[in-house]
Design an enzyme around this catalytic site. Structure first.
Site: not given
Ligand code: GAL
Length: 428
Positions: A177, A238
């Site tokens: 990430d 997301d």
């Protein structure tokens, strides 16, 4: 453990680039694909398939109140067992992946990462062994910056040690990430460095990046470069368990398709995020749309759902062999949006053996099913049905539509927010 300074990172990266330069030349020579350079780890030759906890289970760490759904070794062991017993593995889903919130708050005295001891009492190595004993692979999550997005210790300053720890544990995939990087430069260098560090371990570890998503605010991503380091990469926000989220991902992808589509190919893929099929937010038709369009987009297929509680219909859709075959087509070319008119979208994807996949999506959220008429000469860059093709409807149900000549018309009937997915095969 002292943190690695940025300058040292840069120096090591210089060596990494030379290393990659050599390896890439070799990869190109071996692959014989001019102009397509990809991470030379032999992985993700077709889009990765598996299960990833994030969308469905997020950062639920409360194993007292919610023992069945908290992020714990038990959750991943249950999913691994079900992946084998319920046919997921046979359908191609292979990686059982941990996302954020698996870590303890601190590293150990040697600077190594530690899983939360209450929720992972046997540690990640034990979990990896269990997953491997089922013939599956284990994925894990870390972050290029100082902390993970949920605030656990990040990898910055520890790239080598973390890569080695993952390899020692038997991890097969790393989702990396991009939260809490110090600046744009350290974000980019960190993604590259971790690719090198994983490769240096000697273990095959698939590398899933979020580099373009986090670098886009600073500059338009250079996909030629990203492909050389990552097996897939997140570009956009997301996913949530909702139709609006799926719709946003599709329209954003179509708006950037000129840059995205050429970037995809064996070894490196655009990642539009997880499949949310089998959860709460999508109607049946919207689930069909997600599955069909993720196949057209050559997307990694990471389900984020609860395999212990899933309807037979969603399960059949996720395990549909014909759709999976389109997603996994060995040619590895990503599809694109061809048309948008009258609240319909037509997408197409070239497949091996001169076949094409075509998806027709009905965006109109008023009224019932609507017909869309297509002329065969617009499909497959004009040649998908030249001189004739067999058309099979794959979704929502399989149906042979028959033989169509070039310049002939055919109609599909599409439910609101649903998709009809077709496969066109040249008539021989
Ligand atoms: C986000 C990432 C998600 C999930 C989450 C975990 O940034 O895009 O997919 O990994 O962090 O905190």
């Amino acid at each position: 453990m002292t943190r690695r300074r940025t300058s040292e990172l840069g120096q090591k990266q210089g060596r990494a680039s030379a290393f990659w330069g050599l390896n890439l030349a070799l990869a190109l020579a071996l692959a014989g694909v001019p102009g397509v350079t990809a991470l030379d780890n032999g992985l993700a030759l077709t889009p990765t398939m598996g299960w990833l906890h994030w969308e469905r289970f997020t950062c639920n760490v409360d194993c007292v109140e919610d023992p069945q759904n908290c992020i714990s070794e038990q959750l991943f062991m249950q999913m691994a067992e079900l992946m084998v017993s319920e046919g997921w593995k046979d359908a191609g889903y292979e990686y059982v992946c941990i996302d954020d919130c698996w870590l303890a708050d601190e590293r150990d005295e040697n600077g190594r990462l530690v899983a939360d001891p209450k929720r992972f009492p046997n540690g990640i190595h034990h979990l990896a062994n269990f997953v491997h004993s089922k013939g599956l692979k284990l994925g894990i999550y870390q972050d290029v910056g100082n902390y993970t997005c949920a605030g656990y210790p990040g990898s910055f300053g520890y790239y080598d040690i973390d890569a080695k720890t993952f390899a020692d544990w038997g991890v097969d995939l790393l989702k990396f990430d991009g939260c809490y990087a110090n600046d744009f430069e350290s974000l980019v260098e960190g993604y590259k460095y971790m690719s090198f560090a994983l490769n240096q371990t000697g273990r095959s570890i698939l590398y899933s990046c979020e580099w373009p998503l986090y670098s886009r605010p600073f500059q338009e991503p250079n996909y030629t470069e990203i492909r050389q380091y990552c097996n897939h990469w997140r570009n956009y926000d997301d996913i949530f368990d909702s139709w609006s989220s799926v719709k946003n991902i599709l329209s954003w992808t179509a708006s950037k398709q000129e840059n995205l589509v050429p970037a995809a190919g064996p070894g490196g893929w655009n990642d539009p995020d997880m499949l949310v099929i089998g959860n709460f937010g999508l109607s049946w038709d919207q689930q069909v749309t997600q599955m069909a369009l993720w196949a057209i987009m050559a997307a990694p297929l990471f389900m984020s759902n609860d395999l212990r509680h899933i309807s037979p219909q969603s399960k059949a859709l996720l395990q549909n062999k014909d759709v999976i075959a389109i997603n996994q087509d060995p040619l590895g070319q990503q599809g694109y949006r061809l048309r948008k008119e009258d609240d319909f979208e037509v997408w197409e994807r070239p497949l091996s053996d001169l076949a094409w996949a075509v998806a027709v999506l009905n965006h109109k959220e008023l009224g019932g099913p609507r017909n869309y008429a297509l002329s065969t000469n617009v499909l497959g860059k004009g040649l998908g049905c030249a001189p004739a093709c067999n058309i099979t409807q794959i979704l929502p149900v399989k149906k042979e539509l028959g033989l169509y000549e070039w310049l002939s018309q055919f109609k599909v009937r599409v439910n609101p927010t649903g998709t009809v997915l077709l496969k066109l095969q040249p008539f021989k």
